[in-house]
Scaffold this motif. Sequence first.
Motif, mmCIF file in Angstrom:
data_model
loop_
_atom_site.group_PDB
_atom_site.id
_atom_site.type_symbol
_atom_site.label_atom_id
_atom_site.label_comp_id
_atom_site.label_asym_id
_atom_site.label_seq_id
_atom_site.Cartn_x
_atom_site.Cartn_y
_atom_site.Cartn_z
ATOM 1 N N ILE A 45 136.003 48.747 111.344
ATOM 2 C CA ILE A 45 134.968 49.545 110.701
ATOM 3 C C ILE A 45 135.263 49.712 109.215
ATOM 4 O O ILE A 45 136.328 50.153 108.837
ATOM 5 N N GLN A 46 134.281 49.334 108.396
ATOM 6 C CA GLN A 46 134.382 49.644 106.970
ATOM 7 C C GLN A 46 133.523 50.873 106.736
ATOM 8 O O GLN A 46 132.348 50.903 107.137
ATOM 9 N N THR A 47 134.104 51.865 106.071
ATOM 10 C CA THR A 47 133.406 53.149 105.930
ATOM 11 C C THR A 47 132.031 52.977 105.286
ATOM 12 O O THR A 47 131.068 53.620 105.687
ATOM 13 N N ASN A 48 131.937 52.068 104.314
ATOM 14 C CA ASN A 48 130.640 51.920 103.632
ATOM 15 C C ASN A 48 129.576 51.244 104.504
ATOM 16 O O ASN A 48 128.413 51.191 104.136
ATOM 17 N N LYS A 49 129.969 50.731 105.666
ATOM 18 C CA LYS A 49 128.985 50.104 106.565
ATOM 19 C C LYS A 49 128.575 51.034 107.712
ATOM 20 O O LYS A 49 127.690 50.689 108.500
ATOM 21 N N ILE A 50 129.203 52.186 107.777
ATOM 22 C CA ILE A 50 128.975 53.040 108.945
ATOM 23 C C ILE A 50 127.509 53.452 109.066
ATOM 24 O O ILE A 50 126.965 53.533 110.163
ATOM 25 N N LYS A 51 126.857 53.652 107.915
ATOM 26 C CA LYS A 51 125.463 54.091 108.020
ATOM 27 C C LYS A 51 124.593 53.047 108.725
ATOM 28 O O LYS A 51 123.705 53.390 109.488
ATOM 29 N N TYR A 52 124.912 51.769 108.515
ATOM 30 C CA TYR A 52 124.140 50.722 109.200
ATOM 31 C C TYR A 52 124.531 50.623 110.675
ATOM 32 O O TYR A 52 123.697 50.418 111.543
ATOM 33 N N ILE A 53 125.821 50.756 110.900
ATOM 34 C CA ILE A 53 126.306 50.627 112.276
ATOM 35 C C ILE A 53 125.696 51.727 113.148
ATOM 36 O O ILE A 53 125.203 51.466 114.247
ATOM 37 N N VAL A 54 125.706 52.950 112.640
ATOM 38 C CA VAL A 54 125.192 54.074 113.433
ATOM 39 C C VAL A 54 123.681 53.947 113.663
ATOM 40 O O VAL A 54 123.168 54.341 114.700
ATOM 41 N N GLN A 55 122.989 53.345 112.704
ATOM 42 C CA GLN A 55 121.546 53.144 112.896
ATOM 43 C C GLN A 55 121.243 52.260 114.094
ATOM 44 O O GLN A 55 120.251 52.452 114.779
ATOM 45 N N LEU A 56 122.106 51.267 114.307
ATOM 46 C CA LEU A 56 121.763 50.245 115.295
ATOM 47 C C LEU A 56 122.586 50.284 116.568
ATOM 48 O O LEU A 56 122.091 49.931 117.634
ATOM 49 N N ALA A 57 123.836 50.659 116.469
ATOM 50 C CA ALA A 57 124.731 50.476 117.616
ATOM 51 C C ALA A 57 124.536 51.581 118.657
ATOM 52 O O ALA A 57 124.510 52.762 118.329
ATOM 53 N N ASP A 58 124.397 51.163 119.899
ATOM 54 C CA ASP A 58 124.364 52.129 120.998
ATOM 55 C C ASP A 58 125.778 52.606 121.307
ATOM 56 O O ASP A 58 125.970 53.748 121.729
ATOM 57 N N TYR A 59 126.745 51.720 121.112
ATOM 58 C CA TYR A 59 128.149 52.046 121.355
ATOM 59 C C TYR A 59 128.992 51.502 120.204
ATOM 60 O O TYR A 59 128.743 50.392 119.730
ATOM 61 N N ILE A 60 130.013 52.265 119.803
ATOM 62 C CA ILE A 60 130.998 51.749 118.842
ATOM 63 C C ILE A 60 132.367 51.799 119.534
ATOM 64 O O ILE A 60 132.801 52.853 119.973
ATOM 65 N N HIS A 61 132.992 50.631 119.651
ATOM 66 C CA HIS A 61 134.229 50.541 120.447
ATOM 67 C C HIS A 61 135.502 50.738 119.636
ATOM 68 O O HIS A 61 136.569 50.853 120.206
ATOM 69 N N SER A 62 135.421 50.682 118.328
ATOM 70 C CA SER A 62 136.623 50.485 117.524
ATOM 71 C C SER A 62 136.898 51.640 116.585
ATOM 72 O O SER A 62 137.332 51.455 115.468
ATOM 73 N N VAL A 63 136.669 52.856 117.054
ATOM 74 C CA VAL A 63 136.822 54.041 116.206
ATOM 75 C C VAL A 63 138.217 54.617 116.370
ATOM 76 O O VAL A 63 138.694 54.748 117.505
ATOM 77 N N TRP A 64 138.852 54.959 115.272
ATOM 78 C CA TRP A 64 140.141 55.630 115.420
ATOM 79 C C TRP A 64 140.564 56.484 114.246
ATOM 80 O O TRP A 64 141.429 57.327 114.369
ATOM 81 N N ARG A 65 139.951 56.300 113.076
ATOM 82 C CA ARG A 65 140.355 57.117 111.937
ATOM 83 C C ARG A 65 139.450 58.328 111.813
ATOM 84 O O ARG A 65 138.239 58.217 111.964
ATOM 85 N N LEU A 66 140.061 59.465 111.489
ATOM 86 C CA LEU A 66 139.262 60.682 111.365
ATOM 87 C C LEU A 66 138.188 60.539 110.292
ATOM 88 O O LEU A 66 137.071 61.027 110.453
ATOM 89 N N LYS A 67 138.491 59.824 109.218
ATOM 90 C CA LYS A 67 137.463 59.693 108.176
ATOM 91 C C LYS A 67 136.259 58.868 108.667
ATOM 92 O O LYS A 67 135.128 59.104 108.254
ATOM 93 N N GLU A 68 136.517 57.941 109.579
ATOM 94 C CA GLU A 68 135.394 57.204 110.186
ATOM 95 C C GLU A 68 134.587 58.140 111.081
ATOM 96 O O GLU A 68 133.353 58.097 111.110
ATOM 97 N N ILE A 69 135.309 58.958 111.809
ATOM 98 C CA ILE A 69 134.636 59.875 112.728
ATOM 99 C C ILE A 69 133.774 60.866 111.947
ATOM 100 O O ILE A 69 132.641 61.152 112.328
ATOM 101 N N ILE B 62 141.731 63.964 119.843
ATOM 102 C CA ILE B 62 140.645 64.425 120.701
ATOM 103 C C ILE B 62 140.560 65.953 120.680
ATOM 104 O O ILE B 62 139.476 66.523 120.559
ATOM 105 N N ALA B 63 141.703 66.603 120.738
ATOM 106 C CA ALA B 63 141.687 68.071 120.707
ATOM 107 C C ALA B 63 141.019 68.571 119.428
ATOM 108 O O ALA B 63 140.199 69.491 119.460
ATOM 109 N N ASN B 64 141.330 67.917 118.306
ATOM 110 C CA ASN B 64 140.714 68.321 117.031
ATOM 111 C C ASN B 64 139.205 68.117 117.016
ATOM 112 O O ASN B 64 138.472 68.897 116.421
ATOM 113 N N ILE B 65 138.772 67.046 117.666
ATOM 114 C CA ILE B 65 137.338 66.769 117.691
ATOM 115 C C ILE B 65 136.624 67.770 118.594
ATOM 116 O O ILE B 65 135.561 68.281 118.263
#
Length: 233
Positions: A83-107, A147-150
């Motif tokens: 995941i590149q942070t600057n692409k997240i807006k496009y990914i979230v628009q289209l993706a039903d599922y995102i499999h590769s999330v792990w950084r808090l800043k991405e979240i 997960i606890a933080n989220i």
Amino acid sequence: MNNYLIDNLYSLKNEIREIAVKCGRDYESINIVAVSKNFSSEHIRTLYECGQKSFGENRAQEMIDKYNELKELDIDWHFIGRIQTNKIKYIVQLADYIHSVWRLKEIDEIQKRAESLNKIQKIFLEVNVSGEETKAGLKPSEVDDLIANIVKTDTYQNIEIIGLMTMAPYTDDETVIRRSFSDLRKIRDKLQSSYKTIKELSMGMSNDYKIAIEEGATYLRIGTRIFGERPYK
Ligand SMILES: *Cc1c(COP(=O)(O)O)cnc(C)c1O
């Protein structure tokens, strides 16, 4: 056209059914994500017409292009790439599922974008169970805290963590592959006592899906076994 795709899909399904029966699992609980990266929209359309609805892409731009070419189809898009942070807006628009999330800043960014679209974004947390340095993902010891933080704040109302994802090391050693899948399953099993909804396991690719099924995979990410060797661009 592309008859081999249909043959590959059906033979894969039969194989998965046989493996599931052998290890006493419900075939219906095993989802195939057809990883269509580097293949054309027409490949996707052929498989869709045979009932395959879930497709996986690892580059945002490629997913956008295919989405636009296939707009009229009711496809479930799975984003499986880095995941590149600057692409997240496009990914979230289209993706039903995102499999590769792990950084808090991405979240954080996924939350922001999902909220503005009034969408609940389903995600998997990627875990680097094998500890290889080149691999993305959380260390197993970091999963609980993240997960606890989220969960403890109400900041992440638009994110639904549905499971965990991993990639096995690239090796012929079955023991090593099996251990990384069973380690992911154990992490999931532990989480289950506190978080009932974190139950899916995204693991298993063309060279290791048999082992993944035996170890409890519920989402297989399969490219080559369906599409053949990828043409590199
Ligand atoms: C490419 C890819 C796959 C599929 O790989 P195959 O070996 O072709 O089945 C699965 N998961 C991820 C994250 C990928 O990038």
